[in-house]
Enzyme design. Sequence first.
Site, PDB file in Angstrom:
ATOM      1  N   ASP A  33       0.824  -1.214   0.000  1.00  0.00           N
ATOM      2  CA  ASP A  33       0.000   0.000   0.000  1.00  0.00           C
ATOM      3  C   ASP A  33       0.859   1.266   0.000  1.00  0.00           C
ATOM      4  O   ASP A  33       0.535   2.258  -0.655  1.00  0.00           O
ATOM      5  CB  ASP A  33      -0.939   0.008   1.219  1.00  0.00           C
ATOM      6  CG  ASP A  33      -2.075  -1.007   1.074  1.00  0.00           C
ATOM      7  OD1 ASP A  33      -2.318  -1.454  -0.062  1.00  0.00           O
ATOM      8  OD2 ASP A  33      -2.694  -1.352   2.101  1.00  0.00           O
ATOM      9  N   PHE A  34       1.961   1.218   0.773  1.00  0.00           N
ATOM     10  CA  PHE A  34       2.866   2.372   0.809  1.00  0.00           C
ATOM     11  C   PHE A  34       3.434   2.642  -0.586  1.00  0.00           C
ATOM     12  O   PHE A  34       3.449   3.780  -1.064  1.00  0.00           O
ATOM     13  CB  PHE A  34       4.008   2.126   1.811  1.00  0.00           C
ATOM     14  CG  PHE A  34       4.950   3.298   1.946  1.00  0.00           C
ATOM     15  CD1 PHE A  34       4.732   4.301   2.881  1.00  0.00           C
ATOM     16  CD2 PHE A  34       6.073   3.412   1.121  1.00  0.00           C
ATOM     17  CE1 PHE A  34       5.593   5.388   2.994  1.00  0.00           C
ATOM     18  CE2 PHE A  34       6.942   4.490   1.228  1.00  0.00           C
ATOM     19  CZ  PHE A  34       6.697   5.477   2.173  1.00  0.00           C
ATOM     20  N   SER A  80      35.491  17.606  18.503  1.00  0.00           N
ATOM     21  CA  SER A  80      35.718  16.204  18.845  1.00  0.00           C
ATOM     22  C   SER A  80      35.573  16.070  20.362  1.00  0.00           C
ATOM     23  O   SER A  80      35.393  17.068  21.066  1.00  0.00           O
ATOM     24  CB  SER A  80      37.113  15.766  18.393  1.00  0.00           C
ATOM     25  OG  SER A  80      38.093  16.642  18.911  1.00  0.00           O
ATOM     26  N   LEU A  81      35.664  14.848  20.885  1.00  0.00           N
ATOM     27  CA  LEU A  81      35.495  14.618  22.321  1.00  0.00           C
ATOM     28  C   LEU A  81      36.792  14.126  22.939  1.00  0.00           C
ATOM     29  O   LEU A  81      37.550  13.390  22.311  1.00  0.00           O
ATOM     30  CB  LEU A  81      34.403  13.574  22.572  1.00  0.00           C
ATOM     31  CG  LEU A  81      32.966  13.958  22.230  1.00  0.00           C
ATOM     32  CD1 LEU A  81      32.061  12.742  22.359  1.00  0.00           C
ATOM     33  CD2 LEU A  81      32.475  15.080  23.129  1.00  0.00           C
ATOM     34  N   GLU A 110      24.902   8.630  27.204  1.00  0.00           N
ATOM     35  CA  GLU A 110      24.383   8.179  25.909  1.00  0.00           C
ATOM     36  C   GLU A 110      25.389   7.220  25.283  1.00  0.00           C
ATOM     37  O   GLU A 110      26.597   7.381  25.474  1.00  0.00           O
ATOM     38  CB  GLU A 110      24.172   9.377  24.971  1.00  0.00           C
ATOM     39  CG  GLU A 110      23.179  10.402  25.493  1.00  0.00           C
ATOM     40  CD  GLU A 110      23.200  11.677  24.670  1.00  0.00           C
ATOM     41  OE1 GLU A 110      22.944  11.606  23.460  1.00  0.00           O
ATOM     42  OE2 GLU A 110      23.503  12.749  25.250  1.00  0.00           O
ATOM     43  N   LYS A 112      27.753   5.730  22.487  1.00  0.00           N
ATOM     44  CA  LYS A 112      28.552   6.334  21.410  1.00  0.00           C
ATOM     45  C   LYS A 112      28.500   5.398  20.203  1.00  0.00           C
ATOM     46  O   LYS A 112      29.154   4.357  20.201  1.00  0.00           O
ATOM     47  CB  LYS A 112      29.991   6.548  21.881  1.00  0.00           C
ATOM     48  CG  LYS A 112      30.846   7.323  20.900  1.00  0.00           C
ATOM     49  CD  LYS A 112      32.212   7.623  21.509  1.00  0.00           C
ATOM     50  CE  LYS A 112      33.060   8.432  20.551  1.00  0.00           C
ATOM     51  NZ  LYS A 112      33.378   7.710  19.309  1.00  0.00           N
ATOM     52  N   ASP A 114      29.144   4.095  16.441  1.00  0.00           N
ATOM     53  CA  ASP A 114      30.317   4.157  15.579  1.00  0.00           C
ATOM     54  C   ASP A 114      29.877   4.245  14.125  1.00  0.00           C
ATOM     55  O   ASP A 114      29.579   3.242  13.478  1.00  0.00           O
ATOM     56  CB  ASP A 114      31.180   2.909  15.806  1.00  0.00           C
ATOM     57  CG  ASP A 114      32.618   3.134  15.365  1.00  0.00           C
ATOM     58  OD1 ASP A 114      32.971   4.293  15.122  1.00  0.00           O
ATOM     59  OD2 ASP A 114      33.372   2.155  15.266  1.00  0.00           O
ATOM     60  N   ARG A 133      31.098  15.984   9.028  1.00  0.00           N
ATOM     61  CA  ARG A 133      31.885  16.649  10.066  1.00  0.00           C
ATOM     62  C   ARG A 133      33.117  17.335   9.481  1.00  0.00           C
ATOM     63  O   ARG A 133      33.494  18.418   9.875  1.00  0.00           O
ATOM     64  CB  ARG A 133      32.318  15.626  11.124  1.00  0.00           C
ATOM     65  CG  ARG A 133      33.069  16.277  12.264  1.00  0.00           C
ATOM     66  CD  ARG A 133      33.571  15.271  13.289  1.00  0.00           C
ATOM     67  NE  ARG A 133      34.263  15.992  14.338  1.00  0.00           N
ATOM     68  CZ  ARG A 133      35.507  16.425  14.259  1.00  0.00           C
ATOM     69  NH1 ARG A 133      36.229  16.203  13.189  1.00  0.00           N
ATOM     70  NH2 ARG A 133      36.068  17.083  15.256  1.00  0.00           N
ATOM     71  N   GLU A 169      24.791  10.579  13.979  1.00  0.00           N
ATOM     72  CA  GLU A 169      25.681   9.593  13.381  1.00  0.00           C
ATOM     73  C   GLU A 169      24.917   8.811  12.322  1.00  0.00           C
ATOM     74  O   GLU A 169      23.812   8.332  12.567  1.00  0.00           O
ATOM     75  CB  GLU A 169      26.147   8.630  14.492  1.00  0.00           C
ATOM     76  CG  GLU A 169      27.531   8.094  14.330  1.00  0.00           C
ATOM     77  CD  GLU A 169      28.618   9.103  14.639  1.00  0.00           C
ATOM     78  OE1 GLU A 169      29.770   8.787  14.313  1.00  0.00           O
ATOM     79  OE2 GLU A 169      28.347  10.193  15.170  1.00  0.00           O
ATOM     80  N   TYR A 221      21.567  13.140  18.325  1.00  0.00           N
ATOM     81  CA  TYR A 221      21.845  13.260  19.757  1.00  0.00           C
ATOM     82  C   TYR A 221      22.142  14.677  20.250  1.00  0.00           C
ATOM     83  O   TYR A 221      22.333  14.892  21.435  1.00  0.00           O
ATOM     84  CB  TYR A 221      23.011  12.355  20.157  1.00  0.00           C
ATOM     85  CG  TYR A 221      24.247  12.491  19.275  1.00  0.00           C
ATOM     86  CD1 TYR A 221      25.055  13.612  19.323  1.00  0.00           C
ATOM     87  CD2 TYR A 221      24.585  11.474  18.384  1.00  0.00           C
ATOM     88  CE1 TYR A 221      26.160  13.724  18.512  1.00  0.00           C
ATOM     89  CE2 TYR A 221      25.698  11.579  17.562  1.00  0.00           C
ATOM     90  CZ  TYR A 221      26.485  12.714  17.633  1.00  0.00           C
ATOM     91  OH  TYR A 221      27.589  12.833  16.811  1.00  0.00           O
ATOM     92  N   LYS A 308      35.577   5.152  26.582  1.00  0.00           N
ATOM     93  CA  LYS A 308      35.742   4.118  25.571  1.00  0.00           C
ATOM     94  C   LYS A 308      35.733   2.727  26.212  1.00  0.00           C
ATOM     95  O   LYS A 308      36.399   2.495  27.227  1.00  0.00           O
ATOM     96  CB  LYS A 308      37.076   4.316  24.814  1.00  0.00           C
ATOM     97  CG  LYS A 308      37.089   5.528  23.894  1.00  0.00           C
ATOM     98  CD  LYS A 308      36.037   5.406  22.815  1.00  0.00           C
ATOM     99  CE  LYS A 308      36.249   6.399  21.690  1.00  0.00           C
ATOM    100  NZ  LYS A 308      37.091   5.949  20.633  1.00  0.00           N
ATOM    101  N   CYS A 402      69.166   9.070   8.800  1.00  0.00           N
ATOM    102  CA  CYS A 402      67.861   9.248   8.170  1.00  0.00           C
ATOM    103  C   CYS A 402      67.659   8.209   7.067  1.00  0.00           C
ATOM    104  O   CYS A 402      68.527   8.061   6.196  1.00  0.00           O
ATOM    105  CB  CYS A 402      67.747  10.652   7.582  1.00  0.00           C
ATOM    106  SG  CYS A 402      66.203  10.921   6.670  1.00  0.00           S
ATOM    107  N   CYS A 405      67.553  10.433   3.519  1.00  0.00           N
ATOM    108  CA  CYS A 405      68.671  11.238   2.992  1.00  0.00           C
ATOM    109  C   CYS A 405      70.010  10.877   3.621  1.00  0.00           C
ATOM    110  O   CYS A 405      71.040  11.497   3.309  1.00  0.00           O
ATOM    111  CB  CYS A 405      68.387  12.729   3.175  1.00  0.00           C
ATOM    112  SG  CYS A 405      68.324  13.251   4.905  1.00  0.00           S
ATOM    113  N   CYS A 420      65.702  14.186  11.863  1.00  0.00           N
ATOM    114  CA  CYS A 420      66.628  14.419  10.761  1.00  0.00           C
ATOM    115  C   CYS A 420      66.775  15.930  10.625  1.00  0.00           C
ATOM    116  O   CYS A 420      65.800  16.620  10.346  1.00  0.00           O
ATOM    117  CB  CYS A 420      66.096  13.816   9.461  1.00  0.00           C
ATOM    118  SG  CYS A 420      67.058  14.334   8.024  1.00  0.00           S
ATOM    119  N   CYS A 426      65.783  17.047   2.753  1.00  0.00           N
ATOM    120  CA  CYS A 426      65.204  15.721   2.986  1.00  0.00           C
ATOM    121  C   CYS A 426      63.803  15.708   2.364  1.00  0.00           C
ATOM    122  O   CYS A 426      62.906  16.440   2.802  1.00  0.00           O
ATOM    123  CB  CYS A 426      65.128  15.459   4.487  1.00  0.00           C
ATOM    124  SG  CYS A 426      64.545  13.799   4.914  1.00  0.00           S
TER     125      CYS A 426
END
Length: 664
Positions: A33-34, A80-81, A110, A112, A114, A133, A169, A221, A308, A402, A405, A420, A426
């Site tokens: 139907d949709f 960022s956090l 909340e 987090k 990914d 972002r 996210e 969020y 984390k 190095c 070089c 170096c 270099c």
Amino acid sequence: MNTKEYIENLRNELREHNYNYYVLDNPTISDFDFDSKLKELQDLEAKHPEFYDANSPTLRVGGEVTKNFNTVVHEHRMYSLDNSYSLEDLQDWEARIKKMVDGQIQYTCELKYDGASISLTYENGSLLRAVTRGDGMQGDEVTANIKTIKSVPLQLKGSYPAKFDIRGEIVLPFEGFNKMNEERIDIGEEPYRNPRNTASGSLKLQDSAEVAKRPLECLLYNITGDNLGIATQMESLEKARQMGFKVPEAAKLANSIDEVLEFVNYWDTERHNLPYETDGVVVKVNDLQQQEELGYTAKAPRWAMAYKFKAEQVSTRLNSISYQVGRTGAITPVANLEPVELAGTTVKRASLHNSDQIEKLDVRVGDEVYVEKGGEIIPKIIAVDLTKRPENSQPTQYITHCPECNTPLERLEGEAKHFCPNYNGCKPQIVGRIQHYISRKAMDIEGLGGETVALLVSAGLIANYSDLYTLTKEQVMPLERMAEKSAENLVNGIAASTQIPFERVLFALGIRYVGETVAKKLAKHYKSIDAIAKATQEELVNVDEIGVKIAESVIAFFASEENIQTIEKLRSFGVQLEVSAEKLANQTNKLENQIFVVSGVFETVSRTELKKLIEDNGGKVSSSISAKTSFIVAGDKMGPSKKAKAEKLGVPLITEKEFLQMVS
């Protein structure tokens, strides 16, 4: 009912069915139907283009092709956090914020998720644009692709602010990800590595019809904007739900860090039953006024912390150690590993940081080593399985020259890394400095990427970043993968960079230890490159937040004749080497050597505008009251303990009106 009204009613009905199915997970109509109603709307819109609506439900099937994604500056920066990994980290964070705000502090916990961060802007209830972002300051506009995601409302429900951003996210549920991979395997294609990278890659597909085929979801969020009429983070989550956004139900209010830890411990186990990838918990101060009082560091809000979950670990064989040279000449040892699966990706390399780390772990080629993802992003070796060490194993001898070089390496006292010193000879340093110069946060040169820089250096066309401005279309065209149009864009992009303001030019120069924040401080204090070049070490150290190490580095940079010649070349091409007259016109030294603390709620100007006025007039903003504080700009609802501390220290309180009179 006329045709226009019928089309509008059909659109509203389909939006409601879409919301019930994808946000509430409670369909009230069959798929058949949709689809029938959607087809009817498509036919009507085709016959009546005069009733076009950019946010019609029919546009969710995609079809718009985006060749180039426009860069858009975020009206409100996407920070960022800061990360924490233990109870002690959270307790330290709580102790810091309790020194800065009055009253009881509640926390919103909340999950987090990914995925790929997104910022959605709504105006008068309609989706205006969607921006990735990016670097936090600016991102890519991906509106056409985001419109295909069914859980993103194109038209809001109920009441809503006139204009606001909402952050969230874009995620790919495990079920949909597995189904996509089954289909790829069936047709002989390589399966996707993990849901997060696949979700992120989906946002930059050129054909939105392809994005529409992917079962992406958008979890929101954070509402951001001015005059929103929202007092707490929990209230903002509920408000977002009422407007029609898909907001995870897991959020919980905590009255202490112990309650936060209960939430963390529960979800550390329970997260494995969720339909999406999660990698931790975000803890926020719930009260938005307290959030405003706490403010931000250069990189992250002080009022939020990401906890984390313990990183996944695996063991594998260390096959060899190679050494990379960075743009500053710093040497980074890299472990080349037997490929191993870790947190959804194949890991082949891991950082060994420096010679001290190698010595501390006693890492040797041939060892079986334990690897984890630091913050679940950069793999690192955390230990060696000594029971599996080969009998003929030899301790690792750190290189003395190095690798690029062959210049003897140096290690300054107090430094962890070897360097170096061959600054101008270099190749990785030369390429790295130019790549830094053109980067987004620096000169943001459109049409020029890191690989092209390496090709330009290899071809002998440039030896430093000032040489970029001498390039012609004819010189660039013979380069690999360079057509006439892209060569033209590159040269035009370089020319346009002469309009980049001085503070970003200063950052772009790549002076060691002069990051974005330090560059802003120096530009604000000295106003021009010439004034910085003439400054003594003692004068530099007297600038706010400039230490001895930074001052020594600045002095060393301007002591180099080659660097001075490069700057003179930049000047000849019109690069901004001083603060613009327009910006200077808005700055004074009225508040020089004065330190202000801003506290409470204000009427005439916002807290952010107050802080800017202080800095534009030569003052310094501090987050905490001390004996050095000159004034407290006190607004409504200023905390009693701050008032008490100010009285004890004899720090005068001034009103918003009195402050504005000081700078008028």
